[in-house]
Scaffold this active site. Structure first.
Site, short mmCIF file in Angstrom:
data_model
loop_
_atom_site.label_atom_id
_atom_site.label_comp_id
_atom_site.label_asym_id
_atom_site.label_seq_id
_atom_site.Cartn_x
_atom_site.Cartn_y
_atom_site.Cartn_z
CD GLN A 125 -2.45 1.19 2.82
OE1 GLN A 125 -1.94 0.60 3.78
NE2 GLN A 125 -3.60 1.81 2.90
CB SER A 128 2.25 6.93 4.64
OG SER A 128 1.12 6.40 5.26
CD GLU A 243 -4.92 0.42 6.36
OE1 GLU A 243 -5.26 1.26 5.50
OE2 GLU A 243 -3.76 0.36 6.82
CG ASN A 378 -5.43 4.35 18.20
OD1 ASN A 378 -5.32 3.92 17.05
ND2 ASN A 378 -5.63 3.56 19.23
#
Ligand SMILES: Cc1cc2nc3c(=O)[nH]c(=O)nc-3n(C[C@H](O)[C@H](O)[C@H](O)COP(=O)(O)OP(=O)(O)OC[C@H]3O[C@@H](n4cnc5c(N)ncnc54)[C@H](O)[C@@H]3O)c2cc1C
Length: 392
Positions: A125, A128, A243, A378
């Site tokens: 993936q 980022s 995801e 988070n």
């Protein structure tokens, strides 16, 4: 919610147990759990799943899915985690497949989906970048159109398993003029294309999993773009929801928790088992209660998917809670291993000193620090929950 199993579900459970008994063995477990042979082991496991028809249970049947009910999904996952068999690698079968099925052309579906089912491709993936993590839409990797090709320049970071992958799905910038979300496109890129370099990043846990990926004038056919140019942000967000659902790892946390209970039972402190220590038992109980609550939240999410609703922002709640529980279990395991959990970096490892799980405890503790970061940190999941779940 009625959680008792019907006769059909019990028959399905027996079939899953029989399959796991025949298809999952110690030799394959050792291959999967060894960093050097992990890819080979996981691919072999996926091929066994494919032969049984269970490689992609959540896909529509026309592409090779199973049409399992939510309960069957739950049963399969619970039984899989009891024996310690891994999930199929998510980047292909869960993530890019969900985008190809949802937004890809018929040619793309015909080309890529069978290869994912048969484990012929290993995907990674490329979202980022050094300046674009939480603020993903700030990504700068450019795709300049030249005839029927894009020329890609830029770099990606934290790309898990790029060292194994022969394909990468990437978010690239095709337009810088408007709102930053609007100029992003979603490309499927063959890792063997000239101009791609993969450089490993060493991590504190000692596993080799993340990398930097550099693109230097990499030519990619326009036919490898998913959907419309500039609409990649929409496709990318749908993938992130899948995801995050996967990161909750409820079944695996249940297994880890049961193992932890056994380890604590065997660990004697001041002449009695750690489980008889009221303080420690209280900490265990607190995590177990959270885990049970998470399990029901996951069931609710699966039930709404089964009703045909797309998984929504609740997946952020699952990711949040699931990753915090994983870390809580890892921390408790370190405490159970006691002095031995600090020996890995020393001259002798804990296993050389005769302790059977302290090395593993330490590796998993360090590895687990990342679970509250990847898939969207988070803190960012809390923002999403506040806005879209609580309406704040
Ligand atoms: C082990 C691992 C594997 C990964 N695998 C992949 C992969 O395969 N492919 C891929 O594309 N990416 C991958 N990632 C990247 C991951 O998605 C990012 O690390 C993550 O999104 C955070 O981005 P960042 O690291 O740039 O941190 P930053 O975005 O710089 O955040 C730094 C800190 O600021 C906080 N923060 C940032 N913005 C806000 C805000 N708005 N409100 C509150 N707090 C905020 C964050 O919570 C964090 O604590 C992986 C990461 C790790 C650690």
């Amino acid at each position: 919610m009625d959680t008792s199993l019907s006769t059909e579900d019990l028959a399905f459970q027996a079939e899953v147990r029989q399959f796991l008994h025949e298809a999952w063995d110690k030799e394959l477990a050792a291959t999967c759990n060894n960093t050097a042979t992990m890819k080979e082991g996981v691919e072999e496991w996926q091929k066994r799943l494919y032969r049984k028809g269970w490689m992609a249970p959540h896909w529509p049947v026309e592409y090779g899915g199973t049409n399992w009910s939510v309960t069957q999904m739950f049963i399969y996952n619970a039984e899989r985690s009891v024996v310690g068999a891994p999930e199929a690698v998510a980047f292909g079968v869960k993530m890019v497949a969900s985008v190809i099925i949802g937004y890809g052309s018929e040619e793309q579906k015909a080309k890529f989906l069978p290869r994912i089912l048969q484990s012929e491709d290993w995907w990674c993936q490329g979202y980022s970048e050094p300046g674009a993590g939480s603020d993903l839409a700030a990504l700068k990797t450019r795709a300049d159109r030249e005839g029927d090709e894009y020329i890609i320049n830029g770099s990606k970071i934290w790309t898990t398993y790029a060292q194994y992958a022969n394909w990468i799905f990437c978010l690239v910038r095709t337009d810088s003029s408007g709102r930053k979300q609007d100029g992003i496109s979603f490309l499927l890129i063959d890792m063997a294309t000239p101009g791609i370099t993969v450089r490993p990043i060493n991590t504190i846990d000692g596993f080799r999993h993340v990398n930097e990926v550099f693109f230097d004038n990499v030519r990619v056919p326009v036919a490898n773009r998913i959907g419309e140019e500039g609409k990649g942000w929409t496709y990318a967000k749908s993938l992130l929801v899948h995801e995050r659902l996967g990161i909750a790892e409820v079944a695996d946390s249940k297994r880890a928790f049961n193992e932890l209970r056994e380890q604590a039972r065997r660990e004697v402190n001041g002449g009695r088992s750690l489980l008889d220590d009221a303080l420690f038992a209280g900490r265990m109980a607190a995590v177990e209660i959270e885990l049970m609550a998470l399990e029901f939240t996951e069931l609710r999410a699966l039930a709404s998917i089964a009703e045909g609703k797309a998984p929504g922002p609740e997946s952020s709640l699952l990711k949040l809670q699931g990753s915090e529980i994983q870390q809580a279990i890892q921390e408790l395991r370190m405490d159970v291993a006691g002095y031995y959990s600090g020996t890995l970096q020393g001259e002798l490892s804990a296993s050389q000193l005769g302790h059977d799980f302290a090395d593993y405890a330490q590796k998993m503790y360090f590895r687990g620090r990342a679970s509250t970061i990847y898939g969207g940190s988070n803190e960012v999941q809390k923002n999403i929950t506040a806005k879209y779940v609580l309406g704040l």
